[in-house]
Design a protein around this motif. Structure first.
Motif, mmCIF file in Angstrom:
data_model
loop_
_atom_site.group_PDB
_atom_site.id
_atom_site.type_symbol
_atom_site.label_atom_id
_atom_site.label_comp_id
_atom_site.label_asym_id
_atom_site.label_seq_id
_atom_site.Cartn_x
_atom_site.Cartn_y
_atom_site.Cartn_z
ATOM 1 N N PRO A 1 77.642 54.681 -44.079
ATOM 2 C CA PRO A 1 76.552 54.070 -43.652
ATOM 3 C C PRO A 1 76.172 54.309 -42.190
ATOM 4 O O PRO A 1 74.812 54.276 -41.774
ATOM 5 C CB PRO A 1 76.855 52.786 -43.633
ATOM 6 N N LYS A 2 76.837 55.236 -41.284
ATOM 7 C CA LYS A 2 76.601 55.660 -40.039
ATOM 8 C C LYS A 2 76.092 57.010 -39.871
ATOM 9 O O LYS A 2 75.843 57.588 -38.745
ATOM 10 C CB LYS A 2 77.829 54.885 -39.048
ATOM 11 N N SER A 3 76.426 57.752 -40.902
ATOM 12 C CA SER A 3 76.022 59.194 -40.912
ATOM 13 C C SER A 3 74.501 59.626 -40.937
ATOM 14 O O SER A 3 73.777 58.984 -41.787
ATOM 15 C CB SER A 3 76.797 59.891 -41.901
ATOM 16 N N SER A 4 74.212 60.503 -40.229
ATOM 17 C CA SER A 4 72.773 61.150 -40.294
ATOM 18 C C SER A 4 72.739 61.984 -41.493
ATOM 19 O O SER A 4 73.746 62.496 -42.075
ATOM 20 C CB SER A 4 72.332 61.837 -39.155
ATOM 21 N N ILE A 5 71.685 62.262 -42.245
ATOM 22 C CA ILE A 5 71.685 62.856 -43.577
ATOM 23 C C ILE A 5 70.570 64.077 -43.320
ATOM 24 O O ILE A 5 69.163 63.617 -42.750
ATOM 25 C CB ILE A 5 71.267 61.970 -44.645
ATOM 26 N N ILE A 6 70.745 65.042 -43.881
ATOM 27 C CA ILE A 6 69.883 66.332 -44.046
ATOM 28 C C ILE A 6 69.678 66.640 -45.288
ATOM 29 O O ILE A 6 70.721 66.961 -45.941
ATOM 30 C CB ILE A 6 69.994 67.489 -42.910
ATOM 31 N N ALA A 7 68.603 66.797 -45.844
ATOM 32 C CA ALA A 7 68.633 67.124 -47.310
ATOM 33 C C ALA A 7 67.379 68.381 -47.474
ATOM 34 O O ALA A 7 66.386 68.569 -46.961
ATOM 35 C CB ALA A 7 67.769 65.946 -48.258
ATOM 36 N N ALA A 8 68.073 69.413 -47.911
ATOM 37 C CA ALA A 8 67.260 70.686 -48.056
ATOM 38 C C ALA A 8 66.760 70.793 -49.355
ATOM 39 O O ALA A 8 67.552 70.378 -50.416
ATOM 40 C CB ALA A 8 68.064 71.906 -47.834
ATOM 41 N N GLU A 9 65.454 70.948 -49.673
ATOM 42 C CA GLU A 9 64.965 70.933 -51.027
ATOM 43 C C GLU A 9 63.712 72.012 -50.940
ATOM 44 O O GLU A 9 62.997 71.833 -49.874
ATOM 45 C CB GLU A 9 64.470 69.718 -51.522
ATOM 46 N N VAL A 10 63.694 73.122 -51.915
ATOM 47 C CA VAL A 10 62.728 74.090 -51.960
ATOM 48 C C VAL A 10 61.559 73.793 -52.768
ATOM 49 O O VAL A 10 60.414 74.103 -52.490
ATOM 50 C CB VAL A 10 63.411 75.403 -52.510
ATOM 51 N N ASP A 11 61.554 72.579 -53.723
ATOM 52 C CA ASP A 11 60.578 72.219 -54.565
ATOM 53 C C ASP A 11 59.899 71.141 -53.934
ATOM 54 O O ASP A 11 60.256 69.942 -53.443
ATOM 55 C CB ASP A 11 61.008 71.818 -56.052
ATOM 56 N N PRO A 12 58.527 71.262 -53.721
ATOM 57 C CA PRO A 12 57.717 70.104 -53.153
ATOM 58 C C PRO A 12 57.770 68.741 -53.916
ATOM 59 O O PRO A 12 57.614 67.682 -53.526
ATOM 60 C CB PRO A 12 56.439 70.602 -52.835
ATOM 61 N N PHE A 13 57.792 68.879 -55.192
ATOM 62 C CA PHE A 13 57.668 67.825 -56.186
ATOM 63 C C PHE A 13 59.067 67.169 -55.959
ATOM 64 O O PHE A 13 59.049 65.980 -55.815
ATOM 65 C CB PHE A 13 57.620 68.105 -57.551
ATOM 66 N N SER A 14 60.181 67.755 -56.102
ATOM 67 C CA SER A 14 61.379 67.182 -55.970
ATOM 68 C C SER A 14 61.423 66.485 -54.535
ATOM 69 O O SER A 14 62.105 65.353 -54.192
ATOM 70 C CB SER A 14 62.639 68.211 -55.787
ATOM 71 N N ALA A 15 61.045 67.076 -53.376
ATOM 72 C CA ALA A 15 61.008 66.496 -52.250
ATOM 73 C C ALA A 15 60.389 65.171 -52.090
ATOM 74 O O ALA A 15 60.692 64.267 -51.407
ATOM 75 C CB ALA A 15 60.173 67.460 -51.039
ATOM 76 N N LEU A 16 59.079 65.069 -52.845
ATOM 77 C CA LEU A 16 58.494 63.902 -52.974
ATOM 78 C C LEU A 16 59.303 62.540 -53.495
ATOM 79 O O LEU A 16 59.270 61.593 -53.044
ATOM 80 C CB LEU A 16 56.919 63.873 -53.737
ATOM 81 N N MET A 17 59.922 63.050 -54.659
ATOM 82 C CA MET A 17 60.642 62.003 -55.247
ATOM 83 C C MET A 17 61.655 61.651 -54.175
ATOM 84 O O MET A 17 62.325 60.455 -54.130
ATOM 85 C CB MET A 17 61.419 62.462 -56.536
ATOM 86 N N LEU A 18 62.319 62.520 -53.720
ATOM 87 C CA LEU A 18 63.641 62.238 -52.704
ATOM 88 C C LEU A 18 63.058 61.192 -51.691
ATOM 89 O O LEU A 18 63.577 60.583 -51.224
ATOM 90 C CB LEU A 18 63.919 63.787 -52.051
ATOM 91 N N ARG A 19 61.786 61.680 -50.999
ATOM 92 C CA ARG A 19 61.299 60.855 -49.771
ATOM 93 C C ARG A 19 61.086 59.387 -50.560
ATOM 94 O O ARG A 19 61.321 58.439 -49.898
ATOM 95 C CB ARG A 19 60.059 61.292 -49.293
ATOM 96 N N ALA A 20 60.632 59.125 -51.554
ATOM 97 C CA ALA A 20 60.274 57.941 -52.144
ATOM 98 C C ALA A 20 61.790 57.098 -52.254
ATOM 99 O O ALA A 20 61.847 55.911 -51.871
ATOM 100 C CB ALA A 20 59.824 57.927 -53.602
ATOM 101 N N ASN A 21 62.772 57.700 -52.991
ATOM 102 C CA ASN A 21 64.139 57.089 -52.857
ATOM 103 C C ASN A 21 64.702 56.721 -51.523
ATOM 104 O O ASN A 21 65.342 55.715 -51.407
ATOM 105 C CB ASN A 21 65.014 57.954 -53.749
ATOM 106 N N ILE A 22 64.539 57.711 -50.628
ATOM 107 C CA ILE A 22 64.793 57.306 -49.266
ATOM 108 C C ILE A 22 64.107 56.259 -48.701
ATOM 109 O O ILE A 22 64.466 55.236 -47.980
ATOM 110 C CB ILE A 22 64.526 58.526 -48.261
ATOM 111 N N ALA A 23 62.731 56.067 -48.992
ATOM 112 C CA ALA A 23 61.986 54.805 -48.317
ATOM 113 C C ALA A 23 62.642 53.543 -49.185
ATOM 114 O O ALA A 23 62.601 52.585 -48.422
ATOM 115 C CB ALA A 23 60.633 55.240 -48.859
ATOM 116 N N VAL A 24 62.790 53.612 -50.226
ATOM 117 C CA VAL A 24 63.213 52.311 -51.029
ATOM 118 C C VAL A 24 64.543 51.884 -50.370
ATOM 119 O O VAL A 24 64.738 50.624 -50.353
ATOM 120 C CB VAL A 24 63.218 52.655 -52.632
#
Length: 540
Positions: A128-151
């Motif tokens: 819970p204290k670690s920073s996170i970097i997510a690499a993703e080449v697909d814009p659509f997957s990046a959208l889903m990823l951002r949504a899950n991060i937001a929730v």
């Protein structure tokens, strides 16, 4: 998902709907969206009620992935194959993050191909204290990823990098980085030439030899070795082919020198290591900068047997360095019964030649004007062997492979004129600039092997077939040729083929994405067969 959520998500029938859902779940609040991501979000209303959206949020908060599940429903595995997108079951993710927790607490987590964020979210919860970097080449997957991060309200800890993992740059941190995820599975045919050059040059700079035939997961292992610092650690799940094939040797070298292999856990296809692809998987755990004296290896039939990835039989560094095939080291070698030997004692197994451009080098006999001396009737499709039965008796129905001599001056004037005209056509198609052609002694000379007395298929969703080659046909790389180490009589070859057709099952090979089972030449040489004395009289 609950029945209500399943019913709600069934209303999401297009990627436009899914992009709208990701936006409504808060994707636009996580970092700065790229133009490519913004272009995916339609100016339409979501076909869900506010109450349905609330229930979906609850499902995501509890660890579900309705966005990723729906993405896999809308796009078939074949649709997702160009980007190598496969989704890992939660039980495997749990095993991998549990292993990571035993190694210490990372200050940073990097997911090399984040998709909808299954690994990222599980690791974020574990650390819970670690920073996170997510690499993703697909814009659509990046959208889903951002949504899950937001929730999950991880805005202040998570960063989404839209781009190729091989181009990722990481700032210095004080403490270890955890690399964890499911690198995309993309075969070399779909990898751009500039990235193949990157692989070769980067490996060379580390003192290693690489192959342009390597799949994308091999690139990601190398990129991780480049990014990692001593004390970092990680766990990746990939297909297991790198353990045995020549173009996977780079990963094997890295694990022994630089990437610090700790353990490898090979999962049978029946364990469903990937949610949407029947393939043999391998979980590879590593500690960057370590110089292992041994690596733990094991084979796992069921996901429930994975545990925390602490188990495995230790195999010495020396034995690993000397072996070109690591998967066999995970198996307990069965005792060979009396009167039986490995096929390799009787025959060498060689894959057929790679033409590099079948559209040019493989032709129907009546469609090409070239000397007979350079046209070789050949098996060019696996179904030609499956349909032949026990024996290939004629060239009927076979195409020819154009195999020109390295020294074209051996041709007479008439033949040389036809060949030169053909080569001008090949050059117009830039065949001479292809990777395979550039590695030959002469780009125009395919280099077919002599006809093998037994031909075998090696990649299918059914056991390989073994066919007596009465027609003396050549073969390209869709088949293996069995070449006797010493002269064998026709009777012995007939009986050997008959035995192999009945005895070899899919269990002896390795299963790849899409459910195809493959037998590399050395794997086929490990098949147990009767010795010559038994084959002379036949196997009862």
């Amino acid at each position: 998902m609950s029945a209500d959520n399943l019913q709600n998500m069934s209303r999401i029938t297009t990627l436009h709907d899914l992009a709208r859902l990701a936006a409504d779940l808060g994707a636009c609040t996580v970092g700065t969206l790229s133009d490519a991501e913004r272009a995916l979000i339609p100016d339409t209303e979501l076909p869900l009620t506010k109450d349905a959206l609330r229930r979906l949020r609850k499902t995501i908060e509890r660890g579900g992935d309705p966005l990723g599940d729906t993405y896999c429903r809308i796009l078939t595995p074949a649709d997702r194959r160009p980007l190598g997108q496969t989704y890992t079951p939660p039980s495997i993710i749990t095993a991998m993050t549990s292993w990571a927790a035993e190694q210490g607490t990372p200050v940073r987590i990097v997911d090399p191909g984040a998709g909808s964020g299954r690994y990222l979210l599980a690791a974020a919860k574990r650390f819970p204290k670690s920073s996170i970097i997510a690499a993703e080449v697909d814009p659509f997957s990046a959208l889903m990823l951002r949504a899950n991060i937001a929730v999950h309200n991880l805005h202040d800890r998570a960063e989404v990098r839209l781009g190729d993992y091989r181009s990722l740059e990481l700032p210095e941190v004080h403490g270890p980085t955890l690399f964890i995820g499911n690198p995309p599975y993309v075969r070399h045919h779909q990898i751009a030439a500039e990235w193949k050059k990157w692989l070769l040059s980067t490996a060379k700079a580390r003192g290693f030899k690489a192959s342009a035939l390597a799949g994308l997961h091999v690139h990601f292992f190398l990129a991780t070795a480049q990014l990692g610092k001593k004390g970092d650690f990680g766990a990746f799940i990939t297909g297991s082919e790198w353990m045995d094939v020549n173009y996977g040797s780079l990963v094997r070298q890295l694990l022994l020198d630089g990437l610090g292999g700790d353990s490898i856990h090979v999962l049978d296809p029946s364990a469903a290591p990937f949610a949407d692809a029947q393939t043999t998987g391998a979980i590879t755990c590593f500690k960057v900068g370590a110089a292992p004296t041994s690596i733990k290896l094991r084979r796992v039939e069921r996901v429930d047997d994975l545990g925390n990835l602490s188990k495995g039989r230790r195999v010495s560094r020396q034995r690993l360095a000397e072996s070109s095939r690591w998967s066999v080291l995970t198996r307990v070698t069965p005792k060979i019964p009396a009167g039986y030997v490995e096929l390799g004692e009787l025959c060498r197994v060689h894959r057929g030649a790679v033409t590099g451009a079948n559209a040019i080098w493989v032709q129907r006999r009546d469609s090409i004007k070239l000397p007979e001396s350079v046209l070789f009737p050949s098996v060019t499709k696996a179904h030609e062997l499956f349909s032949a039965g026990a024996r290939l008796t004629s060239h009927q129905g076979l195409k020819v492979v154009i195999d020109l001599p390295v020294d074209l001056d051996v041709l007479d004037a008439t033949d040389r004129k036809q060949v030169d005209q053909f080569l001008r056509i090949a050059k117009r198609h830039k065949v001479n600039e292809g990777y395979i052609a550039s590695t030959r002694k002469a780009w125009w000379s395919v280099g077919l092997r002599n006809a093998a007395p037994l031909l075998a298929t090696y990649m299918a969703r059914r056991p390989p077939t073994f066919v007596r080659n009465d027609a003396d046909a050549r073969h390209i790389n869709i088949a293996h040729g069995l070449y006797p180490r010493e002269p064998l009589s026709a009777t012995v070859l007939d009986n050997l083929g008959e035995y192999l057709r009945g005895a070899v099952s899919l269990d002896s090979g390795r299963t790849y994405a899409g459910g195809l089972t493959k037998f590399e030449p050395k794997e086929m040489e490990r098949l147990v067969v009767p010795n010559i004395d038994i084959l002379k009289v036949g196997v009862s």
